[in-house]
Design an enzyme around this catalytic site. Structure first.
Site, PDB file in Angstrom:
ATOM      1  N   PRO A 276      56.032  47.512  31.506  1.00 31.28           N
ATOM      2  CA  PRO A 276      54.596  48.172  31.469  1.00 31.28           C
ATOM      3  C   PRO A 276      53.711  47.495  30.553  1.00 31.28           C
ATOM      4  O   PRO A 276      54.228  46.699  29.750  1.00 31.28           O
ATOM      5  CB  PRO A 276      55.026  49.319  30.920  1.00 31.28           C
ATOM      6  N   GLY A 277      52.357  47.408  31.166  1.00 28.77           N
ATOM      7  CA  GLY A 277      51.548  46.619  30.388  1.00 28.77           C
ATOM      8  C   GLY A 277      50.334  47.648  30.165  1.00 28.77           C
ATOM      9  O   GLY A 277      49.955  48.186  29.037  1.00 28.77           O
ATOM     10  N   CYS A 344      23.593  34.620  32.506  1.00 28.82           N
ATOM     11  CA  CYS A 344      22.879  34.570  33.455  1.00 28.82           C
ATOM     12  C   CYS A 344      23.503  34.487  34.879  1.00 28.82           C
ATOM     13  O   CYS A 344      23.354  33.292  35.440  1.00 28.82           O
ATOM     14  CB  CYS A 344      22.404  32.871  33.244  1.00 28.82           C
TER      15      CYS A 344
END
Ligand SMILES: Cc1ncc(COP(=O)(O)O)c(C=O)c1O
Ligand SMILES: N[C@@H](CCCC[NH3+])C(=O)O
Length: 420
Positions: A276-277, A344
């Site tokens: 799991p993350g 930008c």
């Protein structure tokens, strides 16, 4: 649930008012909560209480900060790494090598060597070619590399196409139809201790059904492999459980996931690995930012220009991802705004036509659910440097990653003599 709450009209991380961090560290800055990380680790572990033999290996890619890894190491987690750099981080955080799993479709020879030298617990092999190379390297060192074969189950995880990993057209794993053949070949190599299979079909999954389908295919493969005389002792079920990014969104809970896994794998008789993350780190962090100015829009809502940008939090620009955006000291008034960074390009937009707290120049705000795939995906685009990270623990906090400014990055560059 997280530990970022309004108290006396001001957003706190645990007991630390966010304006204090903004004042002392500057913005933009990531703020992680130790208590949230620990609670998520506990909830996930408890959800798997019915799994007799297991390893929970945190997906380091989601948040590789050393302090975050240390919190999870102390919670008993190992690490799922996908590069030599992540492997070094896991070791530096004190993860025992045997609790480290090395995933990834393009591990280099040097990375395979590093994994062998450190004696890691498991390589997840993603191709026959990789398996042969690993076997040859290990044999030349007189070792047998512990490994699983990652299969591609061809299951649609029903998530964003860029983070789906288990469909036939994705680069990951060995197609199920070729798995038997590949397993037969690799299991016979002296340098490999091939112990089972691995699967991971994608990230931010909102539905358990694709996972269950994939796991069922893995179960059938395990039966096939055993029938063919292989000893299968390990299965790695990957990660992927999603989290709510919008207040009120519903996702399967770790308990529901755990119950499904327990049911599907009941008769497998194997050691299970989980990777799991996001479910651990996602809601354990926010990106704290300050409004630079509010600019009138052309034919749309005003632009709230914040000092964080797509280089600090890439998910909205990359996947069109939603992050809740809240004032740190909400006045109660609301506005509709385009929330943008200073970079930008028009892609540097966090949210369009978003109804949010009314904000003015100089005020603080947070992007929520930024603890996973946040700072780790930062770049220095527009020479903005790398964002700082902090970890809160009760009423104290620490800077756990310094801001690296554009000047320091420039120090690593040079104009060759022949161009000077
Ligand atoms: C092999 C592997 N394991 C684990 C994870 C972690 O996924 P998540 O953060 O969705 O739990 C990923 C990322 O999708 C991955 O590729
Ligand atoms: N970077 C992705 C997740 C990728 C998962 C990698 N296996 C995100 O921010 O949602």
């Amino acid at each position: 649930m997280d530990h970022f709450t309004l108290r006396d009209g001001v957003l706190h991380a645990e007991d630390v008012p966010l304006p204090r961090i903004a004042e002392e560290v500057g913005t933009p800055v990531y703020v992680y909560s130790r208590a949230t990380l620990e609670r998520h680790a506990r909830v996930f572990t408890e959800a798997l209480a019915d799994i007799p033999s297991k390893l929970i290996a945190f997906a380091v890619k989601s948040n590789p900060n050393l302090a975050v890894l240390k919190v999870l190491q102390r919670a008993g987690f190992g690490a799922d790494v996908v590069s030599g750099g992540e492997l070094r981080r896991a070791l530096a955080a004190g993860m025992p090598p045997e609790k480290i799993v090395f995933s990834g479709v393009g591990k280099t020879r040097a990375e395979l060597e590093l994994g062998l030298a450190e004696g890691i617990g498991q390589f997840n092999i993603e191709s026959r070619e990789e398996g042969r190379e690993l076997a040859e390297l290990a044999a030349s060192l007189g070792q047998r590399a512990r490994a699983c074969l990652r299969i591609n189950p061809d299951v649609d995880a029903k998530t964003h196409e860029k983070i789906s990993t288990g469909k036939a057209e994705n680069k990951f794993g060995i197609p199920l139809v070729h798995a038997r053949e590949a397993y037969d070949e690799l299991a016979a190599l002296d340098g490999l201790d091939l112990r089972g299979v691995a699967v991971h079909i994608g990230s931010q999954l909102g539905d358990l059904e694709p996972l269950e389908t994939a796991f069922a295919k893995v179960g059938a493969l395990v039966d096939d492999l055993r029938a063919a005389g292989h000893e299968v002792t390990h299965v790695d079920l990957g990660g992927g459980l999603g989290v709510p990014y919008k207040a009120g969104e519903q996702f399967p809970s770790p308990a529901e996931y755990g119950a499904m896994v327990a049911r599907v794998t009941r008769d497998w008789g194997v050691h299970l690995t989980f990777e799991p993350g996001r479910v651990i780190a996602g809601n354990a962090g926010v990106l704290l930012t300050r409004v630079v100015r509010v600019k009138r829009g052309g034919n749309g809502p005003p632009f709230v220009i914040v000092d964080a940008a797509m280089n600090d939090l890439a998910r909205p620009a990359l996947y069109g991802a939603w992050h809740d955006f809240d004032a740190v000291a909400p006045s109660g008034e609301r506005m509709t705004a385009n929330i943008v960074g200073p970079i930008c390009e028009t892609g540097d937009t966090f949210a369009q036509d978003r109804e949010c707290d009314a904000l003015q120049s100089g005020e603080l705000a947070v992007f929520r659910t930024a603890g996973a795939y946040g700072a780790t995906m930062a770049s220095s685009y527009n020479s903005r440097g790398f964002v700082a990270e902090t970890l809160v623990d009760g009423d104290r906090y620490a800077v756990v990653a310094d801001r690296i400014d554009a000047g320091a990055i420039m120090d690593a560059e040079r104009v060759p003599d022949w161009l000077a």
